[in-house]
Design a protein around this motif. Structure first.
Motif, PDB file in Angstrom:
ATOM      1  N   HIS A  60     -66.826 -58.777 -71.893  1.00  0.00           N
ATOM      2  CA  HIS A  60     -65.623 -58.237 -71.275  1.00  0.00           C
ATOM      3  C   HIS A  60     -65.557 -56.733 -71.551  1.00  0.00           C
ATOM      4  O   HIS A  60     -65.772 -56.297 -72.691  1.00  0.00           O
ATOM      5  CB  HIS A  60     -64.375 -58.918 -71.831  1.00  0.00           C
ATOM      6  N   THR A  61     -65.285 -55.943 -70.536  1.00  0.00           N
ATOM      7  CA  THR A  61     -65.209 -54.491 -70.692  1.00  0.00           C
ATOM      8  C   THR A  61     -63.841 -53.987 -70.266  1.00  0.00           C
ATOM      9  O   THR A  61     -63.198 -54.548 -69.372  1.00  0.00           O
ATOM     10  CB  THR A  61     -66.298 -53.784 -69.863  1.00  0.00           C
ATOM     11  N   LEU A  62     -63.423 -52.916 -70.905  1.00  0.00           N
ATOM     12  CA  LEU A  62     -62.111 -52.337 -70.638  1.00  0.00           C
ATOM     13  C   LEU A  62     -62.215 -50.829 -70.851  1.00  0.00           C
ATOM     14  O   LEU A  62     -62.734 -50.378 -71.875  1.00  0.00           O
ATOM     15  CB  LEU A  62     -61.080 -52.947 -71.592  1.00  0.00           C
ATOM     16  N   SER A  63     -61.758 -50.043 -69.889  1.00  0.00           N
ATOM     17  CA  SER A  63     -61.802 -48.589 -70.034  1.00  0.00           C
ATOM     18  C   SER A  63     -60.514 -48.083 -70.663  1.00  0.00           C
ATOM     19  O   SER A  63     -59.465 -48.757 -70.613  1.00  0.00           O
ATOM     20  CB  SER A  63     -62.003 -47.920 -68.671  1.00  0.00           C
ATOM     21  N   GLY A  64     -60.595 -46.903 -71.229  1.00  0.00           N
ATOM     22  CA  GLY A  64     -59.422 -46.316 -71.865  1.00  0.00           C
ATOM     23  C   GLY A  64     -58.275 -46.098 -70.900  1.00  0.00           C
ATOM     24  O   GLY A  64     -57.097 -46.233 -71.267  1.00  0.00           O
ATOM     25  N   LYS A  65     -58.595 -45.774 -69.647  1.00  0.00           N
ATOM     26  CA  LYS A  65     -57.557 -45.487 -68.659  1.00  0.00           C
ATOM     27  C   LYS A  65     -56.736 -46.728 -68.316  1.00  0.00           C
ATOM     28  O   LYS A  65     -55.554 -46.632 -67.990  1.00  0.00           O
ATOM     29  CB  LYS A  65     -58.190 -44.914 -67.393  1.00  0.00           C
ATOM     30  N   GLU A  66     -57.360 -47.895 -68.369  1.00  0.00           N
ATOM     31  CA  GLU A  66     -56.661 -49.127 -68.015  1.00  0.00           C
ATOM     32  C   GLU A  66     -56.252 -49.936 -69.243  1.00  0.00           C
ATOM     33  O   GLU A  66     -55.775 -51.065 -69.115  1.00  0.00           O
ATOM     34  CB  GLU A  66     -57.560 -49.982 -67.110  1.00  0.00           C
ATOM     35  N   PHE A  67     -56.418 -49.339 -70.425  1.00  0.00           N
ATOM     36  CA  PHE A  67     -56.175 -50.081 -71.663  1.00  0.00           C
ATOM     37  C   PHE A  67     -54.696 -50.426 -71.827  1.00  0.00           C
ATOM     38  O   PHE A  67     -53.807 -49.614 -71.592  1.00  0.00           O
ATOM     39  CB  PHE A  67     -56.642 -49.280 -72.873  1.00  0.00           C
TER      40      PHE A  67
END
Length: 345
Positions: A60-67
């Protein structure tokens, strides 16, 4: 310039040990300028934790902008499918901004099946030891800094990379490659590929390196001052002309030249005080003896008054560029001519 403190490698060594023994933890923070190593070990973690073909379900990946802490909590709650563990990678999120209390609570009680990695790439990692979150990271996690490697380790790595391309390289030429292209592995890997593809013999030569490697700006400016030291003004002017042709800003070139001249001055002072290359390494925070030794060799061909005057004139030229509105290229060329003419002074 004060010497650089030696980075703490304990977390890095523990990561290598955990990968080897299959004992990866639940929480990591990856940061540092050595992107090649960071990406390599993140890839190793994926191989260890995720069965082939099941990455889509367990990575699972998550970017800082959508955190968002709630989104991360949902990912943490996702049970692994046909695997013992899940891997969550959060990229470029500043842990110490936002809801630190909620994040600390989540990180302090991660399930055993989760391996959560916060990766700092485009932003810098800055810890705040005063927060509860910092305490949680210290107790439950591992903050791994991927720093520039020592010269000996890099030379061994360069040799291995060339052997993989069916080439050999001497220690001295490996040092030269480091001096010319810098010591970041992410840059070196492409330069090694170019040199390996160009070289015709089993042994890579310095001529092979010079033919295709892209030198860093510091190394090119050193070539310019080295040409002045050798009394070869035509070469020095040619190097400067090439840099200007590549549209390098004159103020940037002057900044690099100024630093080079200050290092040269300190090397000349070291010679006067009968100090060696190790003194320069400590003074300028150099990881390798090679650039320090080259500086000492070059400084022996300049007088102390010339070095002092060169530093002063560089500062005066910098002031003129920033305050008079004069043409930067003309000021830089004029400075180079003055340095070359008065080299023996």
């Amino acid at each position: 310039m004060p010497p650089r403190g030696k980075p703490d490698k304990a977390a890095y060594q523990k990561l290598k040990k955990d990968l080897k023994e299959g004992t990866l933890g639940s929480l990591y923070v990856f940061h540092g300028e050595e992107v090649y190593l960071r990406d390599y070990y993140l890839g190793e973690m994926k191989q260890k934790l995720l069965p082939p073909g099941m990455e889509e379900f367990n990575l699972h990946t998550l970017s800082g902008k959508e955190f968002d802490v709630k989104v991360l909590e949902q990912l943490v709650d996702c049970l692994p499918m046909m695997s013992r563990r899940t891997l969550i990678v959060v990229s470029d999120y500043d842990l110490y901004k936002g809801d630190k209390e909620a994040l600390a609570a989540l990180l302090s009680d991660l399930p055993e099946y989760v391996c959560l990695v916060f990766v700092y790439d485009l932003i810098e990692y800055k810890a705040d030891a005063r927060t509860k979150l910092a305490g949680v990271l210290k107790e439950k996690g591992s903050v791994v800094g991927f720093q520039r490697q020592e010269q000996g380790d890099l030379i061994d790595w360069i040799s291995r990379r060339f052997r993989a391309l069916e080439h050999d390289i001497s220690t001295e030429d490996a040092k030269y490659l480091l001096f010319l292209c810098g010591d970041l592995m992410n840059t070196l890997i492409s330069e090694i590929g170019k040199v390996g593809a160009y070289a015709r013999g089993r042994r890579v030569t310095r001529a092979d390196i010079d033919a295709v490697a892209t030198p860093q700006l510091d190394a090119v400016v050193f070539q310019m001052t080295d040409a002045i030291a050798a009394g070869n003004f035509d070469k020095a002017a040619s190097v400067l002309g090439d840099l200007l042709h590549l549209q390098e800003a004159p103020i940037k070139l002057l900044a690099v030249l100024g630093r080079q001249l200050r290092q040269l001055y300190s090397a000349r002072l070291a010679i006067e005080e009968k100090k060696g290359a190790s003194y320069l390494m400590e003074l300028w925070g150099m990881r390798s003896a090679y650039p320090a030794e080259k500086l000492m060799q070059s400084a022996r061909r300049f007088s102390l008054p010339w070095c002092r005057r060169a530093v002063i004139r560089c500062g005066e030229t910098d002031l003129a560029m920033k305050s008079t509105g004069a043409d930067g290229e003309e000021l830089l060329i004029s400075l180079l001519m003055e340095l070359a003419v008065k080299k023996g002074a």
